[in-house]
Design a protein around this motif. Sequence first.
Motif, PDB file in Angstrom:
ATOM      1  N   GLY A  45       0.812  -1.217   0.000  1.00  0.00           N
ATOM      2  CA  GLY A  45       0.000   0.000   0.000  1.00  0.00           C
ATOM      3  C   GLY A  45       0.842   1.263   0.000  1.00  0.00           C
ATOM      4  O   GLY A  45       0.393   2.318  -0.435  1.00  0.00           O
ATOM      5  N   TYR A  46       2.046   1.175   0.507  1.00  0.00           N
ATOM      6  CA  TYR A  46       2.918   2.357   0.534  1.00  0.00           C
ATOM      7  C   TYR A  46       3.507   2.674  -0.829  1.00  0.00           C
ATOM      8  O   TYR A  46       4.080   3.735  -1.016  1.00  0.00           O
ATOM      9  CB  TYR A  46       4.056   2.165   1.529  1.00  0.00           C
ATOM     10  N   LYS A  47       3.403   1.765  -1.779  1.00  0.00           N
ATOM     11  CA  LYS A  47       3.926   1.925  -3.138  1.00  0.00           C
ATOM     12  C   LYS A  47       5.414   2.283  -3.108  1.00  0.00           C
ATOM     13  O   LYS A  47       5.870   3.211  -3.763  1.00  0.00           O
ATOM     14  CB  LYS A  47       3.139   2.983  -3.901  1.00  0.00           C
ATOM     15  N   LEU A  48       6.190   1.533  -2.329  1.00  0.00           N
ATOM     16  CA  LEU A  48       7.619   1.808  -2.176  1.00  0.00           C
ATOM     17  C   LEU A  48       8.387   1.603  -3.473  1.00  0.00           C
ATOM     18  O   LEU A  48       9.337   2.327  -3.757  1.00  0.00           O
ATOM     19  CB  LEU A  48       8.206   0.923  -1.075  1.00  0.00           C
ATOM     20  N   GLU A  49       7.991   0.621  -4.266  1.00  0.00           N
ATOM     21  CA  GLU A  49       8.708   0.348  -5.513  1.00  0.00           C
ATOM     22  C   GLU A  49       8.591   1.541  -6.457  1.00  0.00           C
ATOM     23  O   GLU A  49       9.575   1.964  -7.056  1.00  0.00           O
ATOM     24  CB  GLU A  49       8.136  -0.904  -6.167  1.00  0.00           C
ATOM     25  N   GLU A  50       7.400   2.099  -6.552  1.00  0.00           N
ATOM     26  CA  GLU A  50       7.188   3.274  -7.415  1.00  0.00           C
ATOM     27  C   GLU A  50       7.981   4.472  -6.896  1.00  0.00           C
ATOM     28  O   GLU A  50       8.594   5.207  -7.678  1.00  0.00           O
ATOM     29  CB  GLU A  50       5.695   3.591  -7.456  1.00  0.00           C
ATOM     30  N   LYS A  51       7.999   4.646  -5.589  1.00  0.00           N
ATOM     31  CA  LYS A  51       8.742   5.766  -5.001  1.00  0.00           C
ATOM     32  C   LYS A  51      10.235   5.593  -5.217  1.00  0.00           C
ATOM     33  O   LYS A  51      10.955   6.566  -5.477  1.00  0.00           O
ATOM     34  CB  LYS A  51       8.428   5.889  -3.513  1.00  0.00           C
ATOM     35  N   ALA A  52      10.732   4.362  -5.143  1.00  0.00           N
ATOM     36  CA  ALA A  52      12.163   4.115  -5.365  1.00  0.00           C
ATOM     37  C   ALA A  52      12.533   4.404  -6.813  1.00  0.00           C
ATOM     38  O   ALA A  52      13.596   4.982  -7.083  1.00  0.00           O
ATOM     39  CB  ALA A  52      12.507   2.664  -5.007  1.00  0.00           C
ATOM     40  N   LYS A  53      11.694   4.030  -7.755  1.00  0.00           N
ATOM     41  CA  LYS A  53      11.969   4.323  -9.162  1.00  0.00           C
ATOM     42  C   LYS A  53      12.004   5.824  -9.410  1.00  0.00           C
ATOM     43  O   LYS A  53      12.873   6.323 -10.132  1.00  0.00           O
ATOM     44  CB  LYS A  53      10.903   3.676 -10.056  1.00  0.00           C
ATOM     45  N   THR A  54      11.068   6.543  -8.814  1.00  0.00           N
ATOM     46  CA  THR A  54      11.030   7.993  -8.970  1.00  0.00           C
ATOM     47  C   THR A  54      12.276   8.632  -8.357  1.00  0.00           C
ATOM     48  O   THR A  54      12.884   9.526  -8.964  1.00  0.00           O
ATOM     49  CB  THR A  54       9.764   8.561  -8.298  1.00  0.00           C
ATOM     50  N   LEU A  55      12.672   8.182  -7.170  1.00  0.00           N
ATOM     51  CA  LEU A  55      13.861   8.710  -6.515  1.00  0.00           C
ATOM     52  C   LEU A  55      15.100   8.436  -7.351  1.00  0.00           C
ATOM     53  O   LEU A  55      15.960   9.315  -7.513  1.00  0.00           O
ATOM     54  CB  LEU A  55      14.014   8.090  -5.126  1.00  0.00           C
ATOM     55  N   TYR A  56      15.203   7.236  -7.924  1.00  0.00           N
ATOM     56  CA  TYR A  56      16.356   6.884  -8.758  1.00  0.00           C
ATOM     57  C   TYR A  56      16.426   7.780  -9.987  1.00  0.00           C
ATOM     58  O   TYR A  56      17.492   8.311 -10.314  1.00  0.00           O
ATOM     59  CB  TYR A  56      16.270   5.413  -9.174  1.00  0.00           C
ATOM     60  N   SER A  57      15.299   7.960 -10.676  1.00  0.00           N
ATOM     61  CA  SER A  57      15.324   8.786 -11.888  1.00  0.00           C
ATOM     62  C   SER A  57      15.652  10.241 -11.557  1.00  0.00           C
ATOM     63  O   SER A  57      16.403  10.899 -12.290  1.00  0.00           O
ATOM     64  CB  SER A  57      14.001   8.692 -12.643  1.00  0.00           C
ATOM     65  N   ASP A  58      15.130  10.768 -10.446  1.00  0.00           N
ATOM     66  CA  ASP A  58      15.454  12.142 -10.045  1.00  0.00           C
ATOM     67  C   ASP A  58      16.931  12.270  -9.695  1.00  0.00           C
ATOM     68  O   ASP A  58      17.584  13.269 -10.040  1.00  0.00           O
ATOM     69  CB  ASP A  58      14.607  12.564  -8.840  1.00  0.00           C
ATOM     70  N   THR A  59      17.489  11.266  -9.021  1.00  0.00           N
ATOM     71  CA  THR A  59      18.904  11.296  -8.647  1.00  0.00           C
ATOM     72  C   THR A  59      19.796  11.232  -9.877  1.00  0.00           C
ATOM     73  O   THR A  59      20.781  11.979  -9.972  1.00  0.00           O
ATOM     74  CB  THR A  59      19.230  10.122  -7.702  1.00  0.00           C
ATOM     75  N   VAL A  60      19.457  10.378 -10.823  1.00  0.00           N
ATOM     76  CA  VAL A  60      20.251  10.272 -12.057  1.00  0.00           C
ATOM     77  C   VAL A  60      20.222  11.595 -12.809  1.00  0.00           C
ATOM     78  O   VAL A  60      21.257  12.051 -13.315  1.00  0.00           O
ATOM     79  CB  VAL A  60      19.722   9.101 -12.926  1.00  0.00           C
ATOM     80  N   ARG A  61      19.073  12.212 -12.870  1.00  0.00           N
ATOM     81  CA  ARG A  61      18.953  13.496 -13.558  1.00  0.00           C
ATOM     82  C   ARG A  61      19.801  14.571 -12.871  1.00  0.00           C
ATOM     83  O   ARG A  61      20.527  15.331 -13.528  1.00  0.00           O
ATOM     84  CB  ARG A  61      17.484  13.925 -13.606  1.00  0.00           C
ATOM     85  N   ALA A  62      19.742  14.632 -11.540  1.00  0.00           N
ATOM     86  CA  ALA A  62      20.511  15.644 -10.806  1.00  0.00           C
ATOM     87  C   ALA A  62      22.009  15.400 -10.931  1.00  0.00           C
ATOM     88  O   ALA A  62      22.788  16.333 -11.160  1.00  0.00           O
ATOM     89  CB  ALA A  62      20.092  15.651  -9.327  1.00  0.00           C
ATOM     90  N   VAL A  63      22.437  14.138 -10.805  1.00  0.00           N
ATOM     91  CA  VAL A  63      23.864  13.821 -10.925  1.00  0.00           C
ATOM     92  C   VAL A  63      24.345  14.129 -12.335  1.00  0.00           C
ATOM     93  O   VAL A  63      25.454  14.657 -12.517  1.00  0.00           O
ATOM     94  CB  VAL A  63      24.126  12.338 -10.543  1.00  0.00           C
TER      95      VAL A  63
END
Length: 99
Positions: free
Chosen positions: A60-78
């Motif tokens: 219910g927390y949708k952690l997998e979706e949040k992890a994917k979003t965090l990864y893509s944002d981090t890759v973009r920033a780096v």
Amino acid sequence: MNKILAITVFVAFLALGAESFRVPRQAEEKGTIAVVVDTLKSYYDQSVDTASGYVETVKGYKLEEKAKTLYSDTVRAVGTYAGIFQDQLYHILYSQDNH
């Protein structure tokens, strides 16, 4: 003839009605091993239900979706900061002297 039919139907109803008034048998008492096994089964079922509840809560927390979003944002920033660092390094090493 009608009287015999009526009496037969009446006796059939009485027989069916008498069957429904049977006294149920008393349940046999369980032995110690059966009680222990039943207790362990209930503990196991309860723990499985609890674990399933936790799994559903985590889903219910949708952690997998949040992890994917965090990864893509981090890759973009780096990527952005790596580009800035590369430009700065290039200008430091290959700067033109206008002095």
